[in-house]
Enzyme design. Structure first.
Site, PDB file in Angstrom:
ATOM      1  N   CYS A   4      32.140  -3.730   9.996  1.00 55.76           N
ATOM      2  CA  CYS A   4      32.982  -4.652   9.224  1.00 55.76           C
ATOM      3  C   CYS A   4      32.492  -6.097   9.385  1.00 55.76           C
ATOM      4  O   CYS A   4      32.371  -6.605  10.507  1.00 55.76           O
ATOM      5  CB  CYS A   4      34.430  -4.534   9.700  1.00 55.76           C
ATOM      6  SG  CYS A   4      35.501  -5.803   9.022  1.00 55.76           S
ATOM      7  N   HIS A 100      42.581 -10.275   4.845  1.00 52.49           N
ATOM      8  CA  HIS A 100      42.357 -11.713   4.957  1.00 52.49           C
ATOM      9  C   HIS A 100      43.149 -12.455   3.897  1.00 52.49           C
ATOM     10  O   HIS A 100      43.470 -11.913   2.847  1.00 52.49           O
ATOM     11  CB  HIS A 100      40.858 -12.057   4.834  1.00 52.49           C
ATOM     12  CG  HIS A 100      40.214 -11.515   3.598  1.00 52.49           C
ATOM     13  ND1 HIS A 100      39.829 -10.210   3.474  1.00 52.49           N
ATOM     14  CD2 HIS A 100      39.886 -12.101   2.421  1.00 52.49           C
ATOM     15  CE1 HIS A 100      39.284 -10.006   2.288  1.00 52.49           C
ATOM     16  NE2 HIS A 100      39.322 -11.138   1.624  1.00 52.49           N
TER      17      HIS A 100
END
Ligand code: AMP
Ligand code: ZN
Length: 114
Positions: A4, A100
């Site tokens: 990631c 996010h």
């Protein structure tokens, strides 16, 4: 999560321009800014998207918004205002699979969002 991008940014494997960090949250400048101030705020735990927010991990989201308020003051955009965006999944425009929030300021934003 080994593969990631944002986990790699959090652990320093990929460089970033940090603007804020605490026990739960990391925030850095977006590499392709869409506004004069464009900050990406992420939980330090790998949560893939908004679909994966639960009662067990939602404290990270509260911490992200607390951080956003602090960062906005730090950048001096709290007075004029700013936008916080979360893209979820393919149609939402999410390109990185680690939850996010975009904090953007320094210009005005249209509505509805494109
Ligand atoms: P999203 O499209 O909502 O998934 O947002 C991902 C954001 O991450 C985009 O605005 C990208 O410009 C940003 N981004 C991708 N790679 C990096 C990186 N290495 N450093 C900082 N921001 C990045
Ligand atoms: Zn991750």
């Amino acid at each position: 999560m080994a593969d990631c991008l944002f986990c790699k940014i959090i652990n320093g494997e990929v460089p970033s321009t940090k603007v804020f960090e605490n026990e739960l949250v990391y925030a850095f400048r977006d590499i392709e800014p869409q506004a004069p101030e464009h900050i990406v705020i992420v939980p330090k735990k790998h949560i893939a998207s908004t679909n994966d927010i639960t009662a067990e991990n939602s404290g990270y989201v509260a911490a992200i918004f607390e951080a956003a308020a602090q960062i906005a003051k730090q950048l001096g955009i709290d007075g004029d205002g700013y936008r916080i965006v979360n893209n979820c999944g393919k149609l939402g425009g999410q390109t990185v699979g680690h939850l996010h929030f975009h904090l953007m300021g320094g210009r005005s934003f249209g509505w509805p969002a494109g």
